[in-house]
Design a protein around this motif. Structure first.
Motif, mmCIF file in Angstrom:
data_model
loop_
_atom_site.group_PDB
_atom_site.id
_atom_site.type_symbol
_atom_site.label_atom_id
_atom_site.label_comp_id
_atom_site.label_asym_id
_atom_site.label_seq_id
_atom_site.Cartn_x
_atom_site.Cartn_y
_atom_site.Cartn_z
ATOM 1 N N TYR A 251 43.335 28.405 44.616
ATOM 2 C CA TYR A 251 44.479 28.651 43.729
ATOM 3 C C TYR A 251 44.566 30.148 43.390
ATOM 4 N N TYR A 252 43.420 30.728 43.039
ATOM 5 C CA TYR A 252 43.403 32.169 42.732
ATOM 6 C C TYR A 252 43.813 32.995 43.959
ATOM 7 N N ASP A 253 43.247 32.630 45.129
ATOM 8 C CA ASP A 253 43.576 33.362 46.369
ATOM 9 C C ASP A 253 45.096 33.415 46.562
ATOM 10 N N ALA A 254 45.719 32.271 46.297
ATOM 11 C CA ALA A 254 47.157 32.161 46.563
ATOM 12 C C ALA A 254 48.013 32.868 45.508
ATOM 13 N N HIS A 255 47.503 33.025 44.290
ATOM 14 C CA HIS A 255 48.385 33.484 43.209
ATOM 15 C C HIS A 255 48.072 34.845 42.598
ATOM 16 N N LEU A 256 46.838 35.336 42.770
ATOM 17 C CA LEU A 256 46.507 36.618 42.120
ATOM 18 C C LEU A 256 47.198 37.773 42.838
ATOM 19 N N GLN A 257 47.616 38.751 42.036
ATOM 20 C CA GLN A 257 48.282 39.930 42.606
ATOM 21 C C GLN A 257 47.672 41.215 42.051
ATOM 22 N N GLY A 258 47.608 42.237 42.911
ATOM 23 C CA GLY A 258 47.167 43.565 42.448
ATOM 24 C C GLY A 258 45.658 43.744 42.418
ATOM 25 N N VAL A 259 44.908 42.697 42.797
ATOM 26 C CA VAL A 259 43.443 42.804 42.855
ATOM 27 C C VAL A 259 42.987 42.303 44.224
ATOM 28 N N LYS A 260 41.770 42.705 44.621
ATOM 29 C CA LYS A 260 41.249 42.244 45.902
ATOM 30 C C LYS A 260 40.488 40.936 45.670
ATOM 31 N N THR A 261 40.885 39.880 46.374
ATOM 32 C CA THR A 261 40.226 38.573 46.203
ATOM 33 C C THR A 261 39.053 38.456 47.194
ATOM 34 N N TYR A 272 31.373 29.609 45.877
ATOM 35 C CA TYR A 272 31.958 30.182 44.660
ATOM 36 C C TYR A 272 31.117 29.954 43.410
ATOM 37 N N HIS A 273 29.839 30.331 43.509
ATOM 38 C CA HIS A 273 29.080 30.413 42.255
ATOM 39 C C HIS A 273 29.838 31.354 41.309
ATOM 40 N N GLN A 274 30.336 32.442 41.874
ATOM 41 C CA GLN A 274 31.264 33.307 41.142
ATOM 42 C C GLN A 274 32.498 33.535 42.009
ATOM 43 N N TYR A 275 33.629 33.681 41.346
ATOM 44 C CA TYR A 275 34.843 34.164 42.011
ATOM 45 C C TYR A 275 35.009 35.596 41.524
ATOM 46 N N THR A 276 34.744 36.536 42.426
ATOM 47 C CA THR A 276 34.636 37.938 42.015
ATOM 48 C C THR A 276 35.727 38.776 42.665
ATOM 49 N N ILE A 277 36.560 39.355 41.815
ATOM 50 C CA ILE A 277 37.653 40.193 42.316
ATOM 51 C C ILE A 277 37.232 41.667 42.253
#
Ligand code: PLP
Length: 359
Positions: A251-261, A272-277
């Motif tokens: 969900y984050y991969d598809a929707h986040l903007q302006g940061v590196k996923t 995904y122990h952590q989801y780190t941008i």
């Protein structure tokens, strides 16, 4: 408040703990054995040895391999301090090799230059739940006859080309409450090597093969049956938890903007122990403040690479690890735990996108 981590404890864990308390066997007993068997099966290895923490799993793995004074262990500076401290516990030295900017993991292309005649082991860390490039690392280890001790403390059921973390060399896991599964405190070592299994079991229990006959120096690094009861119940839920983490990440991969996923190379399973941008342009700390105002937890894993931690710098002098240093100024982990709701995910995304769209 949307927290950065949240252990999910259900009736199964509570019931299992009550059964242990009623059984009268509280210290290491049948629940530990059952948890070890299940964990070995989950990793696809012959043996699993439970310990009191991930830190003691690392310490015990080094002891079992006979690593000691004068030895060098190659590892990453971009990890939790325990990955490097375990070398110091046995009188050895951690030699740092910089990381790959895309995966955050040790860069195999830099490992051979760090090998000396004192090098005994490579200790790759599968950071945030993504395996290191184990094909390249195992090839280097074979070529130079080095031991591989995987720090899989953040990588329960993570895979490299269909093979599970902890099954390449000697694996070490943490079961701390923020991890993908927990036993409150606890750790696990995994191995296919009968001699390492035996050495771990003896050293874990004061060097005893026969009761009160001590052939060698040992420690008390055991797990209790109370902790194993929690861990065993959690193990049964690991696949579900990891699936929920992966759904949150997608969900984050598809929707986040302006940061590196997060980058996931072909053929890897990220758990995904952590989801780190990665937050560019010096905006990381501002974004973190913004999230705090919106009651969204976040954390920096890790703000200071190990070679720049005070006592390491004193011990080893100043070293340059440009990628790890750059990442420590850009990374931000956001909530990805299994209890996030759709509303939580939407709030996280809109808070980040709103902040990154400014200016
Ligand atoms: C990469 C890594 N190594 C080692 C450890 C140590 O595990 P524990 O906290 O269970 O001692 C952790 C725990 O946070 C970790 O993240």
């Amino acid at each position: 408040m949307i927290s950065i981590a949240k252990p999910v404890i259900g009736d199964e864990e509570k019931q299992a703990v009550l059964e242990v308390l009623d059984s009268g066997i509280l210290a290491q007993g049948p629940r530990v054995k059952a948890f070890e068997d299940g964990f070995a099966q989950m990793c696809g290895v012959k043996h699993a040895i439970a310990t009191s923490s991930g830190t003691t799993a690392l310490h015990l793995a080094l002891l079992a391999h006979g690593i000691g004074a004068g030895d060098e262990i190659i590892t990453t500076p971009f990890t939790f301090i325990a990955s490097a401290n375990c070398a110091l516990y046995v009188g050895a030295k951690s030699v740092f090799v910089d990381v790959d900017e895309r995966t955050f993991n040790i860069d195999p292309a830099l490992i051979e230059a760090a090998i000396t005649d004192k090098t005994r082991a490579i200790l790759p860390v599968h950071l945030y739940g993504l395996c290191c490039d184990m094909g390249a690392i195992m090839q280097i280890a074979r070529k130079h006859n080095l031991i591989v001790i995987e720090d899989a403390c953040q990588a329960h059921a993570s895979e490299y080309k269909g093979q599970r973390a902890g099954s390449f060399g000697t694996g070490t896991f943490s079961l701390y409450p923020t991890k993908n599964i927990t036993s409150a405190e606890g750790g696990m070592i995994t191995t296919n090597d009968d001699a390492i299994d035996e050495a771990c079991r003896v050293v874990r229990n004061h060097g005893m093969r026969r009761r009160y006959y001590h052939d060698e120096l040992g420690y008390n690094l055991r797990m209790t049956d109370v902790h194993a009861a929690i861990g065993g119940a959690q193990l049964g839920k690991l696949e579900r938890f990891n699936k929920q983490r992966a759904e949150n990440a997608a969900y984050y991969d598809a929707h986040l903007q302006g940061v590196k996923t997060p980058y996931v190379p072909e053929g890897y399973r990220h758990v995904y122990h952590q989801y780190t941008i990665q937050v560019p342009d010096g905006k990381r700390d501002g974004l973190r403040e913004h999230l705090k105002e919106k009651e969204i937890g976040s954390e920096i894993y890790y703000p200071v690479p190990i070679h720049q931690q005070g006592f390491y710098e004193e011990m080893c002098g100043k070293q340059s690890m440009p990628v790890a240093e750059k990442l420590s100024g850009e990374v931000l982990s956001i909530p990805v735990h299994p209890s996030l709701t759709q509303t939580d995910r939407e709030q996280v995304v809109s808070a980040i996108n709103e902040f990154m769209a400014k200016e």
